[in-house]
Design an enzyme around this catalytic site. Sequence first.
Site, PDB file in Angstrom:
ATOM      1  N   HIS A  28      25.948  34.760  62.477  1.00  0.00           N
ATOM      2  CA  HIS A  28      27.528  34.101  61.944  1.00  0.00           C
ATOM      3  C   HIS A  28      28.000  35.300  61.140  1.00  0.00           C
ATOM      4  O   HIS A  28      28.884  34.713  60.369  1.00  0.00           O
ATOM      5  CB  HIS A  28      27.717  32.882  61.729  1.00  0.00           C
ATOM      6  CG  HIS A  28      27.041  32.129  60.748  1.00  0.00           C
ATOM      7  ND1 HIS A  28      26.315  31.182  60.735  1.00  0.00           N
ATOM      8  CD2 HIS A  28      26.351  33.080  59.636  1.00  0.00           C
ATOM      9  CE1 HIS A  28      25.840  31.416  59.938  1.00  0.00           C
ATOM     10  NE2 HIS A  28      25.595  32.362  58.969  1.00  0.00           N
ATOM     11  N   HIS A  62      28.834  27.120  54.018  1.00  0.00           N
ATOM     12  CA  HIS A  62      27.594  27.873  52.972  1.00  0.00           C
ATOM     13  C   HIS A  62      28.781  27.962  51.626  1.00  0.00           C
ATOM     14  O   HIS A  62      29.295  28.402  51.734  1.00  0.00           O
ATOM     15  CB  HIS A  62      28.025  29.333  53.678  1.00  0.00           C
ATOM     16  CG  HIS A  62      27.859  29.961  54.306  1.00  0.00           C
ATOM     17  ND1 HIS A  62      28.259  29.288  55.621  1.00  0.00           N
ATOM     18  CD2 HIS A  62      26.306  30.793  54.562  1.00  0.00           C
ATOM     19  CE1 HIS A  62      27.078  30.385  56.602  1.00  0.00           C
ATOM     20  NE2 HIS A  62      26.256  30.567  56.446  1.00  0.00           N
ATOM     21  N   GLU A 105      18.458  29.667  58.513  1.00  0.00           N
ATOM     22  CA  GLU A 105      19.622  29.216  59.580  1.00  0.00           C
ATOM     23  C   GLU A 105      18.761  28.948  61.025  1.00  0.00           C
ATOM     24  O   GLU A 105      19.623  28.188  61.348  1.00  0.00           O
ATOM     25  CB  GLU A 105      20.548  30.079  59.276  1.00  0.00           C
ATOM     26  CG  GLU A 105      21.308  30.649  58.460  1.00  0.00           C
ATOM     27  CD  GLU A 105      22.670  31.411  57.840  1.00  0.00           C
ATOM     28  OE1 GLU A 105      23.154  31.371  57.229  1.00  0.00           O
ATOM     29  OE2 GLU A 105      22.457  32.627  59.675  1.00  0.00           O
TER      30      GLU A 105
HETATM   31  C1  DHB Z   1      25.367  37.908  55.821  1.00  0.00           C
HETATM   32  C2  DHB Z   1      24.773  36.503  56.657  1.00  0.00           C
HETATM   33  C3  DHB Z   1      24.860  35.108  57.154  1.00  0.00           C
HETATM   34  O1  DHB Z   1      24.389  34.037  57.592  1.00  0.00           O
HETATM   35  C4  DHB Z   1      25.984  35.040  55.267  1.00  0.00           C
HETATM   36  O2  DHB Z   1      26.430  33.217  55.480  1.00  0.00           O
HETATM   37  C5  DHB Z   1      26.640  35.295  54.615  1.00  0.00           C
HETATM   38  C6  DHB Z   1      26.554  36.881  54.648  1.00  0.00           C
HETATM   39  C7  DHB Z   1      25.698  38.707  55.970  1.00  0.00           C
HETATM   40  O3  DHB Z   1      25.130  39.629  56.480  1.00  0.00           O
HETATM   41  O4  DHB Z   1      25.896  39.877  55.100  1.00  0.00           O
HETATM   42 FE    FE Z   2      25.203  32.414  56.677  1.00  0.00          FE
END
Ligand code: DHB
Ligand code: FE
Length: 284
Positions: free
Chosen positions: A12, A59, A240
């Site tokens: 995601h 988040h 995750e």
């Molecule tokens: C990134 C990946 C994530 O799963 C997230 O929640 C925030 C940032 C990233 O790769 O930058």
């Molecule tokens: Fe994430």
Amino acid sequence: MARITASVYTSHVPAIGAALDLGKTGEPYWQKVFAGYEFSRQWLKDNTPDVIFLVYNDHANAFSLELIPTFAIGCAAEFAIADEGWGPRPVPVVKGHPELAAHIAQSVIQDDFDLTIVNHIPVDHGLTVPLSLMCGQPAAWPCPVIPFAVNVVQYPVPSGRRCYNLGRAIRKAVASYDQPLKVQIWGTGGMSHQLQGPRAGLINREWDNAFLDQLIADPATLAQKPHIDYVREAGSEGIELVMWLIARGAMSEEFEKRAPRVAHRFYHVPASNTAVGHLILENT
Ligand code: DHB
Ligand code: FE
């Protein structure tokens, strides 16, 4: 009766949403990521369900340290797009399915899983980026979506085993709903990534691909994997991936010990700080 027809798994990465919203999908860096979803967008058009049950993590946008539900089911008719600090993404509002959500809550809670009922939950990139990857940029999402938020941010987080068993309870709940609905369950987040500390930027291709192999062929054994293995091998945010076990646990019982049909599999590094993994498994 309702039934689960397929499960979809995808990372995601928030920058994927930004790439789409800013018209950058054709740039060489992003083209390689979006190429892995061309099949999927057509597949979803050909296999549009009546409802998507979307397992994702918030988040610290809808929730915060003030309130940390382990599992929260969105029961409202509509969910706003969260403002993650730079305004809400320009994507359609998410329509829910209050009747099916209430039925699943009733069944799963009676099955001894503690769900938090939420009627106000702005949805962040954890939910909107998977929808964008699978649907592109439509004027409206193709069907109602039930948001199902899992705490994988603030420890203690649920085990893979609990997630897998919860998926089985969701399967049972859907199968006892008295309407002929086709339901897809999506498991999102992952794959290996670490956004913090000295190991920031960690990616583990070998581990990710072994995870995909085992998710397909032997999820019951994969569900026994302890948290420390995820964190050590797939990075702090690799945790995750326990959410993928909810979706896999909701697949047909006949596939618990053998592989379902793999309609599509894709793996790519890099996308922002994350390895992108994607699977479509069919129940037919
Ligand atoms: C990134 C990946 C994530 O799963 C997230 O929640 C925030 C940032 C990233 O790769 O930058
Ligand atoms: Fe994430």
